[in-house]
Design a protein around this motif. Sequence first.
Motif, PDB file in Angstrom:
ATOM      1  N   ASP A   1       0.815  -1.214   0.000  1.00 31.03           N
ATOM      2  CA  ASP A   1       0.000   0.000   0.000  1.00 31.03           C
ATOM      3  C   ASP A   1       0.847   1.262   0.000  1.00 31.03           C
ATOM      4  N   ARG A   2       1.850   1.343   0.878  1.00 28.71           N
ATOM      5  CA  ARG A   2       2.536   2.621   1.050  1.00 28.71           C
ATOM      6  C   ARG A   2       4.016   2.415   1.338  1.00 28.71           C
ATOM      7  N   TYR A   3       4.851   3.200   0.662  1.00 29.25           N
ATOM      8  CA  TYR A   3       6.275   3.279   0.956  1.00 29.25           C
ATOM      9  C   TYR A   3       6.649   4.759   1.049  1.00 29.25           C
ATOM     10  N   GLU A   4       7.599   5.066   1.914  1.00 29.72           N
ATOM     11  CA  GLU A   4       8.165   6.406   1.960  1.00 29.72           C
ATOM     12  C   GLU A   4       9.572   6.331   1.386  1.00 29.72           C
TER      13      GLU A   4
ATOM     14  N   SER B   1       5.783   9.911  -0.157  1.00 37.68           N
ATOM     15  CA  SER B   1       5.085   8.639   0.035  1.00 37.68           C
ATOM     16  C   SER B   1       4.484   8.181  -1.287  1.00 37.68           C
TER      17      SER B   1
ATOM     18  N   TRP C   1       2.219   4.855  -3.270  1.00 36.66           N
ATOM     19  CA  TRP C   1       1.403   3.663  -3.150  1.00 36.66           C
ATOM     20  C   TRP C   1       1.730   2.777  -4.341  1.00 36.66           C
TER      21      TRP C   1
END
Length: 501
Positions: free
Chosen positions: A394-397, A411, A413
């Motif tokens: 779903d999410r990475y920074e 961020s 997705w």
Amino acid sequence: MIMKTNILFSLLLLASTLSSSLARGVFQTLPSEDFNDHSNVNRTRHLLEGNESRSSTGTNDQRRVCVDLALGYMTNSELERAIKEFGQRCSNISRIYSIGKSVKGVPLWVIEISDKPGEEETEPAFKYIGNVHGDEPVGRELLIFLANWLCDNHLKDPLATLIVENVHLHLLPSMNPDGFSLRRRGNANNIDLNRDFPDQFFFANDDEDSRQPETRAIMKWLRDIQFTGSATLHGGALVANYPWDGTHDKRTYYAGCPDDDAFRFMASIYSHSHYNMSSSKEFLDGITNGAAWYPLYGGMQDWNYIHAGCFELTLEVSDNKWPIAAELPILWKYNKMSMLNLVASLVKTGVHGRIYSSGDGRPLPGFITVSGINYTVRAGRTFADYHRLLAPRDRYEVVATMPGYKSKNTSIWLDEGAMSLDFVLDPEVSVKGSILRNVYDCNCDSKSKLEFVEFLLGSHLEVFFVFIVILGFLCFLFQRRKKVKFSTTKQSTGAKRTVVV
């Protein structure tokens, strides 16, 4: 005559059956549900290695069986001829080069396949290596199959076109030609090349001069080319293996590296694209962590990840280490889509982009990190392009850094597809630093810059103030011109980018 033929056929059948049984026997002691109880794995493995060493120095009858099993496989000279003939036939999309020589002086030939072979581009590079162990020759044959298929289909098949136009693919069919000739695991010095690399836990291989020439050739190769992904082709099992290969205490248990999710994802791509690897009864989903299977040290895949920024898998592509040559077309059919999809995953998944300077638009060979993953990817030296393999989530920074510049993070997705993400970094400046930076842009040397600043600071305040105003106005005009130039440069690349931060 008929009796001799029957005896020879029986020996061939017996050798093939024993080899297959031994290979499978290693894994029947390994329940895929439990990563902590593998007390029998190492014992079985030692028995297998013992049988291998005996077969290479056994009786004349045993040697005759080995020679007969090699019938239908290319000799080293035939392999070299096949590689060079491929280079002539497919010269528009290939380049043939050598990365070094074996102990006995056999060239380690590589086939590069790309729409611009030999040129540096903002594209990821992938390598396949076969025949790391001399008695596991299936990989060298599969890589010739792969090269020829890409040559024949790159204008017809969408997957072949994708790979040729978007990846620099390098194929080393045989890393261990001497071991192949000797029909044994090790090289001409009887050294296991997959135990000859520097190791993170044990330091026996730290002296580069003491390593084998084949090992040194691989290490130099990765210093010359920045590979994003890689896989080595082995035999004796049917599983996709990923880091870590070793543990700090030599015990057998699951030892995941910082990018464990990404490696599991890569291994699953290979396993699920294979004819029957993912349905394995020995390995859940047809994949395994190396240390959970059995720990090894000095291995190539851990070294690739730690020292070269390259995500490498160890692929066991055949239950039988040395099957009869008649089975090679079937093995190619079983592994074909796996080999293609693994290469294509470099551009079909993950996050890719470039790092620029906001000052003048030049590429910055900076670094990419992902929050929560203790691993750094270096951007390319020439174009500052990066290719960060990540599992869909779903999410990475994502964070971009460069010494002398302010870091930036954003961020994202990441679904099943790839994302393009460019970073434009601002320089870190102060009043004194900005003066030094502008003097530097005038191509003055360091000593002149310092003397000029000291002169200004030692003058009257009024003169200094007037100078600052004039300098500021000139800086404004200069930066405006550079930004126009930067915008033009970016548009000229023609690359399609989703996000710029």
